[in-house]
Each structure stands twice: as structure tokens, then as C-alpha cells.
Write a protein that holds these residues in place. Structure first.
Motif, mmCIF file in Angstrom:
data_model
loop_
_atom_site.group_PDB
_atom_site.id
_atom_site.type_symbol
_atom_site.label_atom_id
_atom_site.label_comp_id
_atom_site.label_asym_id
_atom_site.label_seq_id
_atom_site.Cartn_x
_atom_site.Cartn_y
_atom_site.Cartn_z
ATOM 1 N N PRO A 23 6.659 -24.814 -46.460
ATOM 2 C CA PRO A 23 7.634 -24.072 -47.260
ATOM 3 C C PRO A 23 8.060 -25.213 -47.767
ATOM 4 C CG PRO A 23 7.471 -22.611 -45.759
ATOM 5 C CD PRO A 23 6.665 -23.791 -45.112
ATOM 6 N N ALA A 24 8.768 -25.244 -49.147
ATOM 7 C CA ALA A 24 9.774 -25.454 -49.789
ATOM 8 C C ALA A 24 10.414 -26.186 -49.284
ATOM 9 C CB ALA A 24 9.220 -25.729 -51.213
ATOM 10 N N TYR A 25 11.929 -25.199 -48.959
ATOM 11 C CA TYR A 25 12.485 -25.141 -48.136
ATOM 12 C C TYR A 25 12.899 -25.850 -46.824
ATOM 13 C CZ TYR A 25 11.568 -22.165 -44.275
ATOM 14 O OH TYR A 25 11.334 -21.327 -43.374
ATOM 15 N N TYR A 26 12.065 -26.292 -46.689
ATOM 16 C CA TYR A 26 11.938 -27.027 -45.188
ATOM 17 C C TYR A 26 12.949 -28.610 -45.583
ATOM 18 C CZ TYR A 26 8.526 -24.852 -42.099
ATOM 19 O OH TYR A 26 8.816 -24.400 -41.436
ATOM 20 N N ALA A 27 12.352 -28.948 -47.314
ATOM 21 C CA ALA A 27 12.941 -30.399 -47.415
ATOM 22 C C ALA A 27 14.660 -30.461 -47.331
ATOM 23 C CB ALA A 27 12.675 -30.453 -48.626
ATOM 24 N N HIS A 28 15.254 -28.957 -47.629
ATOM 25 C CA HIS A 28 17.351 -28.930 -46.856
ATOM 26 C C HIS A 28 16.662 -28.737 -45.754
ATOM 27 C CE1 HIS A 28 16.779 -28.644 -51.591
ATOM 28 N NE2 HIS A 28 15.573 -27.447 -51.785
ATOM 29 N N MET A 29 16.210 -28.340 -44.841
ATOM 30 C CA MET A 29 16.861 -28.222 -43.012
ATOM 31 C C MET A 29 17.130 -29.530 -43.048
ATOM 32 S SD MET A 29 16.931 -24.822 -43.403
ATOM 33 C CE MET A 29 17.431 -25.358 -45.441
ATOM 34 N N GLY A 30 16.127 -30.440 -43.532
ATOM 35 C CA GLY A 30 16.816 -31.546 -42.405
ATOM 36 C C GLY A 30 18.366 -32.063 -42.526
ATOM 37 N N VAL A 31 18.090 -32.090 -44.007
ATOM 38 C CA VAL A 31 19.297 -32.696 -44.370
ATOM 39 C C VAL A 31 20.942 -31.796 -43.910
ATOM 40 C CG1 VAL A 31 20.743 -33.587 -46.210
ATOM 41 C CG2 VAL A 31 18.552 -33.360 -46.566
ATOM 42 N N GLN A 32 20.168 -30.505 -43.657
ATOM 43 C CA GLN A 32 21.607 -30.141 -43.214
ATOM 44 C C GLN A 32 21.745 -29.898 -41.453
ATOM 45 O OE1 GLN A 32 22.560 -25.512 -44.301
ATOM 46 N NE2 GLN A 32 21.369 -26.084 -45.890
ATOM 47 N N ASN A 33 21.117 -30.348 -41.254
ATOM 48 C CA ASN A 33 21.416 -30.334 -39.431
ATOM 49 C C ASN A 33 21.080 -31.960 -39.640
ATOM 50 O OD1 ASN A 33 19.997 -27.931 -38.489
ATOM 51 N ND2 ASN A 33 17.677 -28.454 -38.922
ATOM 52 N N THR A 34 20.657 -33.263 -39.671
ATOM 53 C CA THR A 34 21.753 -34.184 -39.916
ATOM 54 C C THR A 34 23.276 -34.576 -39.969
ATOM 55 O OG1 THR A 34 19.190 -35.222 -40.609
ATOM 56 C CG2 THR A 34 21.502 -36.767 -39.768
ATOM 57 N N THR A 35 23.267 -33.720 -41.564
ATOM 58 C CA THR A 35 25.473 -33.826 -41.530
ATOM 59 C C THR A 35 25.423 -32.460 -40.760
ATOM 60 O OG1 THR A 35 24.658 -32.011 -43.323
ATOM 61 C CG2 THR A 35 24.056 -34.770 -44.361
ATOM 62 N N GLY A 36 25.285 -31.824 -39.902
ATOM 63 C CA GLY A 36 26.194 -31.269 -39.516
ATOM 64 C C GLY A 36 26.349 -30.042 -40.327
ATOM 65 N N PRO A 37 25.903 -28.532 -40.032
ATOM 66 C CA PRO A 37 25.666 -27.001 -40.860
ATOM 67 C C PRO A 37 27.489 -26.504 -40.850
ATOM 68 C CG PRO A 37 23.945 -26.751 -39.008
ATOM 69 C CD PRO A 37 24.784 -28.484 -39.051
ATOM 70 N N GLN A 44 20.873 -10.923 -45.599
ATOM 71 C CA GLN A 44 21.583 -11.922 -44.968
ATOM 72 C C GLN A 44 21.424 -12.963 -44.048
ATOM 73 O OE1 GLN A 44 25.562 -9.405 -46.112
ATOM 74 N NE2 GLN A 44 26.194 -11.513 -46.154
ATOM 75 N N ARG A 45 21.783 -12.628 -42.476
ATOM 76 C CA ARG A 45 22.092 -13.005 -41.409
ATOM 77 C C ARG A 45 19.975 -13.243 -41.464
ATOM 78 N NH1 ARG A 45 23.338 -12.651 -35.926
ATOM 79 N NH2 ARG A 45 24.706 -11.346 -36.804
ATOM 80 N N GLU A 46 18.520 -13.050 -41.751
ATOM 81 C CA GLU A 46 17.630 -14.179 -41.817
ATOM 82 C C GLU A 46 17.848 -14.788 -42.790
ATOM 83 O OE1 GLU A 46 14.574 -13.457 -40.582
ATOM 84 O OE2 GLU A 46 14.410 -11.374 -39.779
ATOM 85 N N LEU A 47 18.271 -15.235 -44.302
ATOM 86 C CA LEU A 47 18.735 -16.155 -44.828
ATOM 87 C C LEU A 47 19.349 -17.033 -44.530
ATOM 88 C CD1 LEU A 47 18.436 -14.216 -47.848
ATOM 89 C CD2 LEU A 47 16.182 -15.437 -46.905
ATOM 90 N N ALA A 48 20.100 -16.214 -43.792
ATOM 91 C CA ALA A 48 21.595 -18.098 -43.243
ATOM 92 C C ALA A 48 20.701 -18.995 -41.993
ATOM 93 C CB ALA A 48 22.473 -17.134 -42.455
ATOM 94 N N ARG A 49 19.713 -18.045 -41.889
ATOM 95 C CA ARG A 49 18.941 -19.004 -40.705
ATOM 96 C C ARG A 49 18.210 -20.283 -41.898
ATOM 97 N NH1 ARG A 49 16.526 -13.642 -37.580
ATOM 98 N NH2 ARG A 49 18.379 -13.231 -36.333
ATOM 99 N N ILE A 50 17.966 -20.166 -42.256
ATOM 100 C CA ILE A 50 17.698 -21.126 -43.256
ATOM 101 C C ILE A 50 18.457 -21.850 -44.574
ATOM 102 C CG2 ILE A 50 15.253 -20.435 -43.675
ATOM 103 C CD1 ILE A 50 14.751 -19.593 -46.270
ATOM 104 N N GLY A 51 20.089 -21.337 -44.179
ATOM 105 C CA GLY A 51 20.690 -21.831 -45.075
ATOM 106 C C GLY A 51 20.901 -20.779 -46.473
ATOM 107 N N ILE A 52 20.798 -20.177 -46.733
ATOM 108 C CA ILE A 52 20.981 -19.325 -48.139
ATOM 109 C C ILE A 52 22.161 -18.296 -47.616
ATOM 110 C CG2 ILE A 52 20.349 -17.804 -50.189
ATOM 111 C CD1 ILE A 52 17.635 -18.930 -49.142
ATOM 112 N N ASP A 53 22.880 -19.046 -47.861
ATOM 113 C CA ASP A 53 23.856 -18.111 -47.965
ATOM 114 C C ASP A 53 25.135 -17.975 -48.394
ATOM 115 O OD1 ASP A 53 25.804 -20.161 -47.054
ATOM 116 O OD2 ASP A 53 26.198 -20.607 -44.975
ATOM 117 N N LYS A 54 24.661 -17.934 -49.693
ATOM 118 C CA LYS A 54 25.712 -17.067 -50.818
ATOM 119 C C LYS A 54 25.074 -16.390 -51.688
ATOM 120 C CE LYS A 54 28.984 -21.328 -49.951
ATOM 121 N NZ LYS A 54 28.579 -21.585 -48.980
ATOM 122 N N PHE A 55 25.588 -15.320 -52.050
ATOM 123 C CA PHE A 55 24.339 -14.677 -52.899
ATOM 124 C C PHE A 55 25.575 -14.154 -54.158
ATOM 125 C CE2 PHE A 55 23.308 -14.031 -48.471
ATOM 126 C CZ PHE A 55 22.110 -14.232 -48.160
#
Length: 483
Positions: free
Chosen positions: A244-258, A338-349
Motif C-alpha cells: 500500500p502507498a500509505y506505508y510511505a507515511h507511517m514510518g515518518v509519523q512513527n519516527t517523529t511521534g504520533p 474513523q477508528r479504522e482510518l485513524a490507525r493509518i493516520g487519516i483522522d481529519k475528514f
């Protein structure tokens, strides 16, 4: 030791040690988190972002969370480790080699954290999925009882080795083989394996097999333990497919601190506003089942039902940061999304709405239905008997590359679902019959094609039924007239 699950029963296994391992499943992403307790204190491994689930388990058991561990900087979800530690006062442990701006307990190979006289965890360097990956051996009063392997040794496979870039995939595959061998040599055959990935996650190199395993069992079936290094590396690299393309964004968020999770309801979108967003081509996602979607839906909406891997496919298809509006039958359905999408950093709709398509339409002219067929219908249509359906001028296969290579309908056009949005113009002119492996992805693809003005028939059927229905098939090694 007792192993249970916090969501739906997987296994209840009793052994010596007096420890309880709670499995907290996130089936939509194919991952598991774990809470281990001795009856008083607990350690949590690889928690998802919605940590209220973990806190509820600890409350039910009446235990204090003293330590939170991540096996690696995750690529497929936003970690809840830092937030859980903040909320509970627990220590947060991560590999010392991972450079992060927040406070944590840096762990390296061989480090031991003694949680109580009856429970300790030992960090074991197991690079392969990432360069700094750690596994955590769980030790009771009588020694090791199991190991939390994260993305290292999975059930019948290992974690994929290309998430840090193709240029590292071979080196990491060699590390992955060595790490599996290390675990097998250091721990007893009876030690349980508790992986984070491998239950449908794209983080596994190949499809995992089984729900539980010991190291001894894996020595018979896991390629990392049965193959020589060179053969394992060759097999692993050959089996990798897109992720999945969104993987590119997960490491960045986890490294900087969600950031802390916010699950407040989105602003309600009224029918006129929905129509405006659809007219502007925004992502308006219909969360109902595909069975409900084909009967009636708003023109331009995308079908990604909560009864399937909605979060994976939406996160894969959208342009990151694009405005999203959620449509559900109820507020509870929207909240679950919302809960599902928040797990991959999508939390603004952009907004959300609940109700039937008829209630959400600004005008009845927005309502659509989708013709639905089986592979038997497709076989008949290809033979000249469309039986009321538009003749199949194009058969579109939206499965993955590996699935298509294994077997496909002769003459089918192949565009994986995750590429379809950007390749709609490549689908030849004419009526399109769309299929996937079971119907979920094909429904999403159908909704995209309908929004583009195409005439579409959804094949809502299992691909395994195609050959028996008489659909002409091309197997590996045979030529096909289209690709």
C-alpha cells in the motif's frame, strides 16, 4: 501460561509459567498487538493507535501497564506505543539504534527488562523487516516461554524486506534468514511465536499460514528455517509484490511521534453539500456492504464497505491528504470507519453523513444501481448470450500482479485496483465487466468506473468459480491475448 484474545476467540492455551497473553486483533490491517501480565503488572507489545482497547483489557484484568514495546518503527500503521506510555505512566521501549526525538527506553540485543519476579522480557536483535528490528523473548520463572517476533519470524513466512527501499531488500532478506536462525537456536522448540504481522497484512513476504505456532513447528515449515540462505533470499525476493502507498507515511509519523488520537465526530454533511463534493470529484466513501451499494447509491461515491479491508484500499488509492467524506447507514458505522482510518493516520475528514442513499440525495437523479453478475453469467455472455446484460467488450481484472500471474481470464485487461484511479483512460472503450478475487475490490473498481461515465457490470463472485463456470482461462506459462 494462558493465551486468549481480546476481540474474538483464536486460541486458549495453557502452559506452565502463570502468565496471561492477551491477543488484541486488528483484522482490517492483518495485525496483532499483545498484552502480557503476571496478574499484577503488564507489558504491551506493538499497540495500535487506538489504545483505549488496550487500556480496557488491562482494566478487565486489573493489572498495571508498566512497559510498552515496539518491535520496530512500523510501516503499516501508526503506533500507539508513545501515547499508551504517556497515558499509563509506563516506560516506552524501542530499538536504541532508531533515532527519534522523543524520550524512550533504548533497547539493544540482550537487554533484559525485569517486570516482576515472575516475568521479564529480553530484547533480541532480529534485523530483516527493518535494520533495527527487535524481537522480545518472554521469560517466566522457569525460563523462556515464547517470543514476540513483530515482522521477523511469522507463521510459515517472514516479514517482507523491501519496505525501506528495493536497494535494501536483498541485504535485509539475508538478515531476515539469519535472524530466524538465531531465534531457532536461542529458544526452546516449545517456545510460542507471537508475530505482529502475517494475518492478512501486506507486511508479510508471503501469505502466513495458521493461527498459532511454536518454534519447533516452524522448523519444519518456515522457509527461513528450512532453506539455505541463498535459496531463501531468492524465494523471498521473487515473491514480493506491491504494497500500500500509505506505508510511505507511517514510518515518518512513527519516527517523529504520533499525535494523540481524536475520534470526535466529523462535521455533518447535508445533501446539498454532498452533491457539491461529488460534483467536484472529491472522495465520498460509501461504507455499506457491496450488496447494499449495488441496489442503490449516490452517483460518484466510492464503494469501500466496512465488511472488508476498507482502510487498506482507501489508504492505498487516495492522494494523501485529499478531503474525504464518510457515508454510513448509521453514526456508529461512521465512527467505526474513523477508528479504522485513524490507525493509518487519516483522522481529519471533510465531513460525514448517515442514512440511506435516498435520505442523503439532494435529488433523486443522483441515485444509481449497479448490474451484478456471476462468472456463469460472464461465461454465457462471452459465448454470445448476455441475457439482459450489456455484452462484455472488456473484461477487467483488478487483482494484484501475483494473482493475475498465477491465473487469469483469457483476454482480460489487468489493472490492479490500487492503480485504477490513475489509469482509467487505459481501460478500452465499451462495456466493462469487472472482477477480482471475491467481489470486494471489483465493487470499488466498478464505482470508480461508473463515476468516470463507463458502462459497467460487476462480477460479484469468487475467482475460484470462474473455470468451473466455463470462463476461458490462461494459466502460468500460457500466452494471453491481453494484459
Amino acid at each position: 501460561m494462558r493465551v486468549v484474545t481480546a476481540t474474538n476467540a483464536v486460541k486458549d492455551e495453557r502452559q506452565a509459567g502463570g502468565l496471561v497473553v492477551e491477543v488484541i486483533e486488528t483484522t482490517s490491517l492483518g495485525d496483532r498487538s499483545y498484552l502480557v501480565s503476571d496478574g499484577e503488572v503488564a507489558v504491551v507489545i506493538d499497540p495500535q493507535r487506538d489504545v483505549d482497547r488496550v487500556i480496557a483489557v488491562a482494566g478487565r484484568l486489573g493489572v498495571r501497564i508498566a512497559l510498552v514495546l515496539d518491535t520496530h518503527v512500523h510501516n503499516d500503521y501508526v503506533s500507539g506505543g508513545l501515547e499508551l506510555a504517556r497515558l499509563t505512566g509506563a516506560e516506552y521501549g524501542l530499538a536504541a539504534a532508531d533515532e527519534v526525538p522523543f524520550e524512550r527506553r533504548p533497547l539493544a540485543d540482550g537487554d533484559v527488562v525485569q517486570l516482576s519476579p515472575r516475568m521479564r522480557v529480553r530484547a533480541l536483535a532480529t534485523p530483516g523487516h527493518t535494520f533495527h528490528h527487535l524481537s522480545y523473548a518472554l521469560e517466566g520463572a522457569e525460563g523462556p516461554v515464547g517470543v514476540f517476533t513483530g515482522g521477523s519470524l511469522l507463521f510459515g513466512t517472514t516479514g517482507r524486506t523491501d519496505l525501506l527501499g528495493q536497494q535494501h531488500s536483498e541485504e535485509l532478506a539475508r538478515h531476515q534468514h539469519a535472524s530466524a536462525q538465531k531465534l531457532a537456536s536461542m529458544l526452546p522448540d516449545g517456545a510460542q511465536i507471537w508475530p505482529t504481522h502475517g494475518f492478512g497484512s501486506f507486511c508479510s513476504a508471503t501469505q502466513a499460514t495458521g493461527d498459532s505456532a511454536t518454534l519447533g513447528e516452524q522448523k519444519w515449515i518456515n522457509p527461513a528455517l528450512t532453506l539455505a540462505e541463498g535459496d531463501f533470499v531468492e524465494q523471498t525476493l521473487a515473491g514480493l509484490d506491491a504494497y500500500p502507498a500509505y506505508y510511505a507515511h507511517m514510518g515518518v509519523q512513527n519516527t517523529t511521534g504520533p499525535e494523540p488520537l481524536d475520534l470526535r465526530e466529523p462535521v455533518r454533511a447535508e445533501p446539498e453539500e454532498l452533491r457539491s463534493r461529488l460534483d467536484h470529484g472529491e472522495w465520498v466513501v460509501d461504507l455499506r456492504s457491496r450488496k447494499a451499494y449495488v441496489v442503490s447509491h449516490l452517483a460518484g461515491t466510492v464503494s469501500l464497505g466496512l465488511d472488508g479491508p476498507m482502510v487498506t484500499w482507501l489508504g492505498w488509492m487516495i492522494d494523501w491528504g485529499a478531503p474525504i467524506t464518510l457515508l454510513g447507514e448509521s453514526r456508529e458505522e461512521v465512527g467505526a470507519a474513523q477508528r479504522e482510518l485513524a490507525r493509518i493516520g487519516i483522522d481529519k475528514f471533510a465531513g460525514a453523513a448517515a442514512g440511506t442513499p435516498e435520505e442523503l440525495a439532494a435529488d433523486r437523479s443522483q441515485l444509481r444501481s449497479t448490474p451484478t453478475a456471476t462468472f456463469s453469467d460472464l461465461a454465457a455472455a462471452l459465448a454470445g448470450d448476455s441475457d439482459g446484460f450489456p455484452a462484455p467488450e472488456v473484461v477487467l481484472d483488478v487483482r494484484t500482479n501475483k494473482e493475475f500471474a498465477a491465473s487469469h481470464i483469457t483476454g482480460a485487461v489487468h489493472i490492479p485496483l490500487y492503480e485504477l484511479k490513475d489509469r482509467l483512460g487505459e481501460a478500452p472503450a465499451g462495456a466493462v465487466w469487472v472482477h477480482c478475487g471475491s467481489g470486494y475490490r471489483a465493487t470499488a473498481a466498478t464505482s470508480l468506473l461508473e463515476a468516470a461515465g463507463r458502462t459497467v457490470v460487476l462480477v460479484d463472485d469468487t475467482f475460484d468459480a470462474a473455470a468451473a463456470a466455463g470462463v476461458p482461462m490462461t494459466e502460468p506459462g500460457e500466452s494471453s491475448s491481453s494484459s
